[in-house]
Motif scaffolding. Structure first.
Motif, short mmCIF file in Angstrom:
data_model
loop_
_atom_site.label_atom_id
_atom_site.label_comp_id
_atom_site.label_asym_id
_atom_site.label_seq_id
_atom_site.Cartn_x
_atom_site.Cartn_y
_atom_site.Cartn_z
N LEU B 6 -25.76 -23.69 12.03
CA LEU B 6 -26.24 -22.29 11.98
C LEU B 6 -27.78 -22.24 11.93
O LEU B 6 -28.43 -21.46 12.64
N LEU B 7 -28.31 -23.15 11.10
CA LEU B 7 -29.78 -23.18 10.97
C LEU B 7 -30.44 -23.61 12.27
O LEU B 7 -31.50 -23.09 12.66
N ARG B 9 -29.23 -23.09 15.27
CA ARG B 9 -29.14 -21.95 16.20
C ARG B 9 -30.21 -20.91 15.85
O ARG B 9 -30.86 -20.35 16.73
N ARG B 10 -30.35 -20.72 14.54
CA ARG B 10 -31.37 -19.74 14.12
C ARG B 10 -32.77 -20.24 14.50
O ARG B 10 -33.62 -19.48 14.97
#
Lengths: 189, 469
Positions: B6-7, B9-10
């Motif tokens: 997730l990080l 992708r962020r």
């Protein structure tokens, strides 16, 4: 639509609901740039709608409520980012008429291509009628902004919304009435 | 999905956003640079326009500190740049000048008459005064020499204060030219008058001269008779013979034609005295008419002033045949500039004379001058003087312009276009009177002048009116 609206939406979701929901919202929104927004850019307003719809699906919260909540968040952020617009203002009924005549004028100086909604205000006694008109269906966003403004100034004011025009969220009138007046009316009745 | 994923992708979104922001920043920088260049060009162009303008342009703030002083201003005031100096170093800052140079945002002042306009723009309040009349202000050159200037001032409200911009013209040359023109016109009038008066004096002088020659010749004849009478007186006293003397006396008396002389002498003397009186009258009128253009008002008899004007223009009036006079006896005296008022009557009479002489045959020409006492709207007494003629009249299309300086309908070389302008100036501006012209479509002109008994232009200044039938 200015990028700050998109970046603030993503930050709000990240902050309130977590990074995973924010990622799902972006993935579900299937936007052109995969959620890579910059505050100073300009983007299609439809992308915001896609994002909010996706968020609604993820959270099961109605779109209108999400947008209204986002409007409230935006107002708080605007106050933090642009305190000069609030200097010397003591009430919502004093601030809201300045949106069209002062704040939008200043925004146009920085962003001549900005397509801003119009806010027409009419003061009758202590009652302020503010009519929102836009090409975009963001009356809910406007309502959230107005409600947050009343909260910000801690005014004893009731806000009533009346959808007008085609009732597709592009036109609405917000009537701000002092609460004391209503009490008096109720007592009279 | 793991938190690391997730990080990542962020992080990828943030990286893309940053690149887009950098790209936007570069575009914005380029746009700002180009805008700056454009502004610089515009500023250069504006500076060039201001610097090369034919009129002096000065900008100054509320304290009078000059922020711009263009080339023409430097030429007008004959000084180096006065930027940073006070406006009072170039203008005589009396109250009226201060009111002109520092107009308030509310423009309704006495200095800015009705017609001054306030213009506003989106982000700047600009008071732009469009003045119906130019405002003359006393100014001072760098060497201390005073001069008259014409000033138009605009007031601009900026975020950091008020900026005044004055457009200045030097009126020295125009004033000098006007003065020369007035002098030339005066000299032309004097020349015309002198010719007419010479002719007027010439006729009586001629017959007075003829009569005196006749009397001289007659006296020579009578002188011989007187000698004989003296001899006769002596002969009678000495009781000597007188027959021869009596015969001589009879002969001389026959030669002298005493009955003829007795009949002609009174007429010749009376005619000569009349001629001398005519000359004396003209000289008297001329003396009164040509009194100096004093700036002090005196009490004058308007009727007498008009009669004097007729006397000095008698030669021109003779072309008309007879100028009808209807002068009211109860006018009283009017306080005014006597010399200028004489010029007013002369101008009006000359206009009428020209009109009837050029457009009417002999015997049909008619001019009538009348005076009367009237009350104005405030029921105060005024003297009304009316000049009427049966000339061609004034077409309605030009009635609005007849009082303008240099406007004339006379052919080139004949009219200077100053007559009615002068009349308007004297009657309206200097005496607070009114003047209006009526001219019916069938011809003829009626010029009416109204003068307050106490002419004081500072008390009431009224504009002239024009009206057609």
């Amino acid at each position: 639509m200015k990028g700050i609206v998109f970046t603030e939406l993503i930050e709000m979701v990240e902050s309130d609901l977590g990074i995973e929901i924010a990622d799902r919202m972006i993935a579900g929104g299937n936007t052109q740039n995969s959620g890579a927004y910059t505050a100073v850019g300009t983007y299609d307003h439809a992308e915001l709608i896609h994002l909010v719809v996706a968020l609604s699906q993820e959270t099961s919260i109605p779109v209108s409520e999400l947008v209204r909540t986002f409007g409230k968040h935006l107002f708080v952020r605007f106050f933090e980012l642009y305190p000069q617009f609030f200097s010397g203002i003591e009430s919502a009924t004093q601030f809201l008429p300045l949106v069209e005549t002062y704040i939008h004028v200043e925004v146009r100086k920085l962003y001549p291509d900005a397509e801003l909604p119009s806010f027409e205000c009419q003061q009758t006694g202590e009652v302020l009628a503010m009519t929102y008109r836009s090409k975009r269906p963001f009356a809910d966003l406007a309502e959230g902004l107005v409600l947050a403004c009343v909260d910000h100034f801690a005014d004893a004011i009731e806000v009533a919304r009346t959808d007008i025009g085609e009732k597709n969220g592009t036109e609405a009138t917000f009537t701000l009435t002092p609460k004391t007046t209503n009490c008096l009316l109720a007592e009279t009745v | 999905m793991s938190e690391l994923e997730l990080l990542n992708r962020r992080f990828e979104r943030e990286r893309k956003a940053r690149k887009e922001a950098e790209s936007l920043l570069e575009q914005k920088s380029l746009a700002v640079y180009e805008a700056n260049q454009k502004l610089q060009r515009m500023a250069d162009q504006n500076r060039a326009i201001v610097e090369t303008a034919a009129e002096g342009i000065l900008s100054y703030d509320e304290n009078g500190t000059i922020s711009a002083f263009n080339r023409s201003a430097r030429l007008i005031f004959k000084c180096p740049s006065m930027v940073g100096k006070s406006i009072s170093s170039v203008f005589a800052m009396d109250d009226s000048c201060r009111a002109v140079l520092f107009p308030a945002s509310n423009v309704a002042t006495d200095v800015f008459p009705p017609g001054a306009e306030l213009a506003t723009t989106d982000d700047t309040e600009v008071c732009q005064f469009t003045l119906p009349d130019a405002i003359e202000v006393a100014a001072t050159k760098f060497d201390g020499k005073p001069f008259q200037s014409e000033v138009a001032v605009s007031r601009c409200q900026r975020g950091d204060g008020v900026v005044f911009t004055a457009v200045v013209r030097d009126l020295s040359k125009r004033k000098a030219m006007e003065s020369r023109l007035r002098q030339a016109q005066k000299m032309e009038s004097v020349g015309q008058l002198a010719a007419g008066i010479a002719h007027e004096i010439n006729t009586p002088i001629q017959f007075v001269g003829d009569n005196i020659q006749f009397l001289q010749s007659a006296f020579n004849d009578l002188a011989g008779l007187i000698d004989l009478f003296e001899q006769l007186e002596k002969a009678v006293a000495e009781e000597t013979p007188t027959a021869e003397l009596l015969e001589k006396i009879a002969t001389e008396r026959e030669l002298a034609d005493l009955p003829f002389l007795r009949e002609e002498f009174p007429g010749a003397i009376e005619q000569s005295l009349s001629g001398i009186e005519r000359v004396a009258k003209i000289v008297r009128a001329l003396k009164e008419f040509s009194q100096p253009m004093s700036e002090a008002k005196t009490s004058i008899d308007v009727n007498r002033s008009i009669e004097n004007t007729l006397a000095v223009t008698a030669n021109q009036c003779r072309n008309v045949g007879h100028v009808e006079l209807d002068l009211s006896a109860d006018l009283g005296l009017v306080s005014c500039l006597a010399g200028q008022m004489n010029q007013v009557w002369l101008n009006l009479l000359t206009n009428s004379l020209d009109a009837v002489t050029e457009h009417r045959a002999e015997g049909e020409r008619h001019i009538r001058i009348s005076t009367r006492l009237v009350a104005n709207d405030s029921l105060e007494d005024e003297v009304e003087v009316c000049f009427e003629d049966n000339g061609p009249g004034i077409p309605a299309a030009i009635q609005e312009r007849i009082f303008e300086p240099f406007f004339t309908t006379k052919e080139v070389g004949k009219g200077a276009g100053q007559g009615l302008s002068f009349v308007h100036d004297v009657i309206v501006e200097k005496h607070g009177g009114i003047i209006y012209v009526q001219s019916p479509p069938q011809g003829g002109t009626r010029v009416v002048v109204r003068l307050p008994i106490q002419c004081d232009s500072s008390i009431q200044r009224r504009t002239h009116a024009r009206s057609a039938y």
